[in-house]
Design an enzyme around this catalytic site. Structure first.
Site, PDB file in Angstrom:
ATOM      1  N   GLU A 140      -9.076 -24.545  53.936  1.00  0.00           N
ATOM      2  CA  GLU A 140      -7.513 -24.547  53.999  1.00  0.00           C
ATOM      3  C   GLU A 140      -6.938 -24.658  55.336  1.00  0.00           C
ATOM      4  OE1 GLU A 140      -4.393 -20.797  53.388  1.00  0.00           O
ATOM      5  OE2 GLU A 140      -6.345 -20.204  54.061  1.00  0.00           O
ATOM      6  N   ASP A 175      -2.611 -23.856  49.996  1.00  0.00           N
ATOM      7  CA  ASP A 175      -1.583 -22.734  50.017  1.00  0.00           C
ATOM      8  C   ASP A 175      -0.150 -23.226  50.353  1.00  0.00           C
ATOM      9  OD1 ASP A 175       0.174 -20.717  51.479  1.00  0.00           O
ATOM     10  OD2 ASP A 175      -1.811 -19.600  52.075  1.00  0.00           O
ATOM     11  N   GLN A 201      -2.344 -20.865  46.658  1.00  0.00           N
ATOM     12  CA  GLN A 201      -1.886 -19.539  47.280  1.00  0.00           C
ATOM     13  C   GLN A 201      -0.418 -19.833  47.425  1.00  0.00           C
ATOM     14  OE1 GLN A 201      -4.457 -18.462  50.515  1.00  0.00           O
ATOM     15  NE2 GLN A 201      -5.651 -17.323  49.185  1.00  0.00           N
ATOM     16  N   GLU A 237      -0.647 -14.335  48.073  1.00  0.00           N
ATOM     17  CA  GLU A 237      -1.026 -14.125  49.544  1.00  0.00           C
ATOM     18  C   GLU A 237       0.344 -14.089  50.272  1.00  0.00           C
ATOM     19  OE1 GLU A 237      -4.277 -15.406  52.767  1.00  0.00           O
ATOM     20  OE2 GLU A 237      -2.736 -16.926  52.234  1.00  0.00           O
TER      21      GLU A 237
END
Length: 258
Positions: A140, A175, A201, A237
């Site tokens: 990530e 993300d 996410q 998240e």
């Protein structure tokens, strides 16, 4: 239809972990993901998840010395043994809970030949260990505003590492919040790197709150994921504006269901 998991690092944060798991199940989530749940026995987490009717999707490797500002160990030369131990801990947690992914945290360090070589070698060893339990390692990119100095901040940098490792169970954690803050042009990057994506996410940009505010048109993101054939979980998240359960009204506003 997209499937959403509750990230219990942020959601219902006022509750103990078992309470967060139960709250996620009551709210309608079918899955949960966690940051660093290692102070709770994995068997207890598995029992709480079974009682709540949710599956556990994944965890992070530990950060290291938090007081010293560490945020992962994977790319830190000289810390190979500690990273290997952190992966073993995470794999054991996955084995006990049924989780299938681990965010392998790189750390706060410049991207130099030494740190890159260290991270790639560490990932290859870790991926071999994780594969025995059917676990995927996730990379990530973390934006430089939230974590200055993190090993990589752009998703294309994470993709370069994944491709250099060259193993099927090393994939990207895309993300949307971090991509949006770091570079923008989220849809283009989502489509470009989709073949490497292992998990997604979401959170609002720039606030990191519920995804029904800010710069990102999440209906377009969700449509693109559907069109691309994404079959994984979409991790929620985000940092709630207030009460987590009340804040789930965002699903109605964006036309999705948990």
């Amino acid at each position: 239809m997209l499937r959403f998991s509750a990230n219990l690092g942020f959601l219902w944060a006022e509750l103990p972990l078992a309470g967060r798991i139960a709250a996620a199940g009551r709210a309608g989530f079918s899955a949960v993901e966690m940051h660093w749940p290692y102070d709770v026995p994995a068997e207890s987490v598995a029992a709480a998840a079974a009682e709540a009717g949710v599956v556990v999707t994944g965890v992070n490797t530990v950060r290291g010395n938090v007081a010293a500002g560490e945020f992962g160990l994977g790319a830190l030369p000289g810390r190979e043994g500690e990273f290997e131990a952190s992966v073993a801990e995470a794999v054991a947690f996955c084995r006990a809970t049924g989780a299938t992914s681990i965010h392998a945290m790189a750390g706060v360090i410049d991207d130099t030949p030494a740190s890159r070589t260290t991270f790639i070698a560490n990932l290859r060893r870790a991926a071999d260990e994780a594969a025995r339990d059917g676990v995927t390692l996730l990379l990530e990119a973390i934006n430089p505003r939230d974590k200055p100095g993190y090993f990589y901040s752009r998703v294309d940098e994470a993709a370069e590492i994944a491709e250099a490792v060259g193993l099927d169970n090393v994939r990207l954690l895309f993300d949307v919040y971090h991509v949006g803050v770091a570079t923008g042009d989220v849809l283009t990057r989502l489509r470009r790197f989709f073949p490497l994506i292992g998990h997604v996410q979401i959170a609002a940009v720039p606030s990191r709150a519920e995804p029904d505010e800010g710069e990102i048109a999440y209906p377009a993101i969700f449509t693109a994921l559907e069109e691309l054939g994404y079959r994984g979980w979409v991790g929620c998240e985000y940092k709630p504006r207030g009460d987590t359960t009340e804040g789930l009204v965002w699903t109605e506003r964006l036309g999705v269901s948990l």
